[in-house]
Design a protein around this motif. Structure first.
Motif, PDB file in Angstrom:
ATOM      1  N   ARG A 283       0.830  -1.205   0.000  1.00  0.00           N
ATOM      2  CA  ARG A 283       0.000   0.000   0.000  1.00  0.00           C
ATOM      3  C   ARG A 283       0.867   1.258   0.000  1.00  0.00           C
ATOM      4  O   ARG A 283       0.566   2.248  -0.662  1.00  0.00           O
ATOM      5  CB  ARG A 283      -0.923   0.012   1.237  1.00  0.00           C
ATOM      6  CG  ARG A 283      -1.936  -1.128   1.278  1.00  0.00           C
ATOM      7  CD  ARG A 283      -3.026  -0.946   0.252  1.00  0.00           C
ATOM      8  NE  ARG A 283      -3.861   0.214   0.522  1.00  0.00           N
ATOM      9  CZ  ARG A 283      -4.997   0.179   1.223  1.00  0.00           C
ATOM     10  NH1 ARG A 283      -5.450  -0.970   1.713  1.00  0.00           N
ATOM     11  NH2 ARG A 283      -5.693   1.275   1.428  1.00  0.00           N
ATOM     12  N   LEU A 284       1.963   1.206   0.744  1.00  0.00           N
ATOM     13  CA  LEU A 284       2.873   2.354   0.788  1.00  0.00           C
ATOM     14  C   LEU A 284       3.523   2.577  -0.577  1.00  0.00           C
ATOM     15  O   LEU A 284       3.680   3.705  -1.029  1.00  0.00           O
ATOM     16  CB  LEU A 284       3.954   2.125   1.861  1.00  0.00           C
ATOM     17  CG  LEU A 284       3.465   2.185   3.309  1.00  0.00           C
ATOM     18  CD1 LEU A 284       4.514   1.639   4.261  1.00  0.00           C
ATOM     19  CD2 LEU A 284       3.135   3.621   3.693  1.00  0.00           C
ATOM     20  N   GLU A 285       3.883   1.479  -1.233  1.00  0.00           N
ATOM     21  CA  GLU A 285       4.459   1.538  -2.583  1.00  0.00           C
ATOM     22  C   GLU A 285       3.483   2.229  -3.545  1.00  0.00           C
ATOM     23  O   GLU A 285       3.886   3.044  -4.366  1.00  0.00           O
ATOM     24  CB  GLU A 285       4.663   0.120  -3.083  1.00  0.00           C
ATOM     25  CG  GLU A 285       6.045  -0.467  -3.294  1.00  0.00           C
ATOM     26  CD  GLU A 285       7.259   0.353  -3.041  1.00  0.00           C
ATOM     27  OE1 GLU A 285       7.673   1.058  -3.966  1.00  0.00           O
ATOM     28  OE2 GLU A 285       7.831   0.259  -1.950  1.00  0.00           O
ATOM     29  N   ASP A 286       2.201   1.879  -3.433  1.00  0.00           N
ATOM     30  CA  ASP A 286       1.175   2.493  -4.274  1.00  0.00           C
ATOM     31  C   ASP A 286       1.140   3.999  -4.093  1.00  0.00           C
ATOM     32  O   ASP A 286       0.998   4.751  -5.047  1.00  0.00           O
ATOM     33  CB  ASP A 286      -0.222   1.965  -3.892  1.00  0.00           C
ATOM     34  CG  ASP A 286      -0.519   0.651  -4.577  1.00  0.00           C
ATOM     35  OD1 ASP A 286       0.262   0.265  -5.471  1.00  0.00           O
ATOM     36  OD2 ASP A 286      -1.524   0.015  -4.210  1.00  0.00           O
ATOM     37  N   VAL A 287       1.240   4.415  -2.845  1.00  0.00           N
ATOM     38  CA  VAL A 287       1.213   5.847  -2.551  1.00  0.00           C
ATOM     39  C   VAL A 287       2.428   6.517  -3.189  1.00  0.00           C
ATOM     40  O   VAL A 287       2.332   7.588  -3.791  1.00  0.00           O
ATOM     41  CB  VAL A 287       1.199   6.079  -1.018  1.00  0.00           C
ATOM     42  CG1 VAL A 287       1.389   7.548  -0.695  1.00  0.00           C
ATOM     43  CG2 VAL A 287      -0.105   5.562  -0.410  1.00  0.00           C
ATOM     44  N   LEU A 288       3.552   5.856  -3.121  1.00  0.00           N
ATOM     45  CA  LEU A 288       4.808   6.415  -3.644  1.00  0.00           C
ATOM     46  C   LEU A 288       4.776   6.594  -5.154  1.00  0.00           C
ATOM     47  O   LEU A 288       5.277   7.576  -5.689  1.00  0.00           O
ATOM     48  CB  LEU A 288       5.976   5.496  -3.261  1.00  0.00           C
ATOM     49  CG  LEU A 288       7.369   5.950  -3.709  1.00  0.00           C
ATOM     50  CD1 LEU A 288       7.932   6.954  -2.726  1.00  0.00           C
ATOM     51  CD2 LEU A 288       8.312   4.781  -3.840  1.00  0.00           C
TER      52      LEU A 288
ATOM     53  N   HIS B  47      13.725   2.781   0.265  1.00  0.00           N
ATOM     54  CA  HIS B  47      13.845   3.956  -0.598  1.00  0.00           C
ATOM     55  C   HIS B  47      14.787   4.948   0.063  1.00  0.00           C
ATOM     56  O   HIS B  47      14.423   6.093   0.316  1.00  0.00           O
ATOM     57  CB  HIS B  47      12.466   4.592  -0.836  1.00  0.00           C
ATOM     58  CG  HIS B  47      11.503   3.645  -1.487  1.00  0.00           C
ATOM     59  ND1 HIS B  47      11.525   3.377  -2.827  1.00  0.00           N
ATOM     60  CD2 HIS B  47      10.539   2.862  -0.966  1.00  0.00           C
ATOM     61  CE1 HIS B  47      10.597   2.481  -3.112  1.00  0.00           C
ATOM     62  NE2 HIS B  47       9.979   2.152  -1.998  1.00  0.00           N
ATOM     63  N   ALA B  48      15.970   4.474   0.350  1.00  0.00           N
ATOM     64  CA  ALA B  48      16.939   5.290   1.083  1.00  0.00           C
ATOM     65  C   ALA B  48      17.391   6.479   0.235  1.00  0.00           C
ATOM     66  O   ALA B  48      17.293   6.460  -0.990  1.00  0.00           O
ATOM     67  CB  ALA B  48      18.137   4.430   1.456  1.00  0.00           C
ATOM     68  N   SER B  49      17.895   7.497   0.906  1.00  0.00           N
ATOM     69  CA  SER B  49      18.351   8.679   0.185  1.00  0.00           C
ATOM     70  C   SER B  49      19.626   8.334  -0.584  1.00  0.00           C
ATOM     71  O   SER B  49      20.367   7.434  -0.224  1.00  0.00           O
ATOM     72  CB  SER B  49      18.600   9.831   1.156  1.00  0.00           C
ATOM     73  OG  SER B  49      19.635   9.483   2.028  1.00  0.00           O
ATOM     74  N   SER B  50      19.841   9.057  -1.671  1.00  0.00           N
ATOM     75  CA  SER B  50      21.038   8.790  -2.468  1.00  0.00           C
ATOM     76  C   SER B  50      21.622  10.106  -2.949  1.00  0.00           C
ATOM     77  O   SER B  50      20.925  11.128  -3.033  1.00  0.00           O
ATOM     78  CB  SER B  50      20.688   7.898  -3.661  1.00  0.00           C
ATOM     79  OG  SER B  50      19.715   8.546  -4.454  1.00  0.00           O
ATOM     80  N   TYR B  51      22.902  10.058  -3.262  1.00  0.00           N
ATOM     81  CA  TYR B  51      23.609  11.265  -3.701  1.00  0.00           C
ATOM     82  C   TYR B  51      24.065  11.070  -5.143  1.00  0.00           C
ATOM     83  O   TYR B  51      24.750  10.110  -5.458  1.00  0.00           O
ATOM     84  CB  TYR B  51      24.798  11.519  -2.787  1.00  0.00           C
ATOM     85  CG  TYR B  51      25.573  12.751  -3.163  1.00  0.00           C
ATOM     86  CD1 TYR B  51      25.034  14.021  -2.971  1.00  0.00           C
ATOM     87  CD2 TYR B  51      26.839  12.642  -3.723  1.00  0.00           C
ATOM     88  CE1 TYR B  51      25.737  15.152  -3.330  1.00  0.00           C
ATOM     89  CE2 TYR B  51      27.551  13.780  -4.086  1.00  0.00           C
ATOM     90  CZ  TYR B  51      27.000  15.035  -3.887  1.00  0.00           C
ATOM     91  OH  TYR B  51      27.698  16.143  -4.250  1.00  0.00           O
ATOM     92  N   ASP B  52      23.642  11.966  -5.992  1.00  0.00           N
ATOM     93  CA  ASP B  52      24.048  11.903  -7.389  1.00  0.00           C
ATOM     94  C   ASP B  52      25.260  12.812  -7.568  1.00  0.00           C
ATOM     95  O   ASP B  52      25.149  14.037  -7.565  1.00  0.00           O
ATOM     96  CB  ASP B  52      22.884  12.361  -8.285  1.00  0.00           C
ATOM     97  CG  ASP B  52      23.263  12.347  -9.768  1.00  0.00           C
ATOM     98  OD1 ASP B  52      24.474  12.271 -10.075  1.00  0.00           O
ATOM     99  OD2 ASP B  52      22.347  12.409 -10.596  1.00  0.00           O
TER     100      ASP B  52
ATOM    101  N   VAL C  10      11.671   9.146   0.647  1.00  0.00           N
ATOM    102  CA  VAL C  10      10.768   8.944   1.782  1.00  0.00           C
ATOM    103  C   VAL C  10      11.353   9.588   3.030  1.00  0.00           C
ATOM    104  O   VAL C  10      12.506   9.359   3.365  1.00  0.00           O
ATOM    105  CB  VAL C  10      10.542   7.431   2.047  1.00  0.00           C
ATOM    106  CG1 VAL C  10       9.704   7.214   3.296  1.00  0.00           C
ATOM    107  CG2 VAL C  10       9.884   6.764   0.840  1.00  0.00           C
ATOM    108  N   VAL C  11      10.553  10.397   3.696  1.00  0.00           N
ATOM    109  CA  VAL C  11      10.989  11.001   4.958  1.00  0.00           C
ATOM    110  C   VAL C  11      10.044  10.552   6.063  1.00  0.00           C
ATOM    111  O   VAL C  11       8.823  10.645   5.912  1.00  0.00           O
ATOM    112  CB  VAL C  11      10.997  12.544   4.873  1.00  0.00           C
ATOM    113  CG1 VAL C  11      11.258  13.166   6.230  1.00  0.00           C
ATOM    114  CG2 VAL C  11      12.044  13.015   3.874  1.00  0.00           C
ATOM    115  N   VAL C  12      10.607  10.013   7.139  1.00  0.00           N
ATOM    116  CA  VAL C  12       9.796   9.591   8.286  1.00  0.00           C
ATOM    117  C   VAL C  12      10.012  10.566   9.436  1.00  0.00           C
ATOM    118  O   VAL C  12      11.139  10.777   9.870  1.00  0.00           O
ATOM    119  CB  VAL C  12      10.167   8.162   8.756  1.00  0.00           C
ATOM    120  CG1 VAL C  12       9.316   7.757   9.958  1.00  0.00           C
ATOM    121  CG2 VAL C  12       9.997   7.156   7.627  1.00  0.00           C
TER     122      VAL C  12
END
Ligand SMILES: Nc1ncnc2c1ncn2[C@@H]1O[C@H](COP(=O)(O)OP(=O)(O)O)[C@@H](O)[C@H]1O
Ligand SMILES: [Mg+2]
Length: 307
Positions: A44-49, A81-86, A96-98
């Protein structure tokens, strides 16, 4: 050595041959388990994303009793869905921020927690206006696609006015920023969010229901049989064992995990190396669980008094 312990899943057989203190240490560590309801919640969370941006963003309310695994689920979602640096673009993205709801449910505290969750630190002595606009800018800059607010029941500790302000903040975030919001909390929180007419039609609700004596629960017990690092096969599939576990835990995931952990540690210490119906006769083992129930009940009474 590894040919031994064929009552365990292959990946866990080595753990069973470790010394007692290492096995106990292993048992005390948290590890994610793909439970059926947690899996469904993640979908369900994936759907929201993946929802395309449009006028009204769909929001999700994940609710259930304390200990049902809400925080585990939203943290797992953030990990996936961890943060990443380009490096080339010199940009950090954080899909995603919690945010943990602050104990003091004021707008300032909320934005402070939000900025901290986005790894910002230098914003002391800022006015509410600045906090709000900085939060907004950072949400856009980091490309945040889902904002998760955990423990929203904390909002209920505030005055009715504070609660209203807070619900307005949620509305502002979803309307203005077009970022879907996921709220996690207890049944009380569900009532608070769904009685707000502006939020009710935007939030779909997903409930984590306590375990019952059904096939899914048998499956869970079978998983424990296969992964607890005990050297003899346990009898967790016996109906009276399952019933005891459910009665003692009231079907709450976290309590089931703590109980199985305590039973396994006791089985290592008393050298029985397995769990069966008689493992439940150990009073020293059950005492912390009883007090766990007392604490849960006290919390519930307190909350009712506050509401
Ligand atoms: N999917 C899971 N995998 C492993 N452990 C879990 C899982 N769900 C819950 N737990 C256990 O239950 C405990 C309580 O979960 P938590 O997410 O804190 O509950 P809630 O946020 O609903 O109060 C956790 O500390 C963890 O030990
Ligand atoms: Mg929690």
């Amino acid at each position: 050595m590894t040919a031994l312990y064929d009552h365990l899943f292959p990946a866990y057989r080595d753990t069973a041959s470790m010394p007692d203190d290492e096995r106990i240490d292993w048992l005390r560590r948290d590890r994610w388990m793909a439970l059926p309801q947690a899996g469904e919640a993640l979908r369900r969370l994936e759907d929201v994303l993946t929802y395309p941006q449009r006028g009204r963003m769909p929001c999700l309310l994940l609710f259930g009793t304390t200990g049902m695994g809400k925080s585990e689920i939203v943290n797992r979602f953030a990990e996936l869905h961890a943060s990443s640096y380009d490096q080339r673009a010199g940009l950090t993205t954080m899909p995603v921020v919690v945010v943990q709801m602050p104990p003091q449910p004021s707008e300032e505290e909320f934005y402070t927690e939000l900025l901290l969750a986005m790894n910002l630190t230098e914003f002391e002595h800022m006015s509410l206006r600045s906090l709000r606009s900085l939060s907004r800018r950072m949400l856009a800059e980091l490309g945040v696609r889902v904002l998760v607010l955990d423990e929203i029941d904390k909002m209920l500790a505030g005055s009715p006015r504070q609660q209203r302000i807070f619900l307005n903040t949620i509305r502002f975030l979803t309307n203005d920023l077009k970022i879907p919001i996921v709220c996690a909390g207890t049944e009380d929180a569900r009532i608070a969010v769904l009685t707000d007419p502006n939020l009710a039609d935007r939030f779909a609700a997903f409930e984590l229901v306590p375990w019952r004596n059904d096939q899914a629960f048998r499956q869970l017990m079978a998983s424990f049989s296969g992964l607890l690092p005990l050297r003899l096969p346990s009898q967790l599939d016996a109906n009276d064992v399952r019933q005891r576990v459910l009665n003692l835990s009231q079907g709450v995931t976290g309590r089931i995990f703590r109980l199985m952990e305590a039973l396994a540690i006791a089985a290592i210490r008393n050298k029985r190396e397995m769990i069966d119906a008689s493992s439940f006769d150990d009073e020293a083992l059950l005492l912390p669980l009883v007090s766990m129930q007392v604490i849960a009940n006290t919390n519930r009474t307190l909350r009712r008094r506050v509401a």
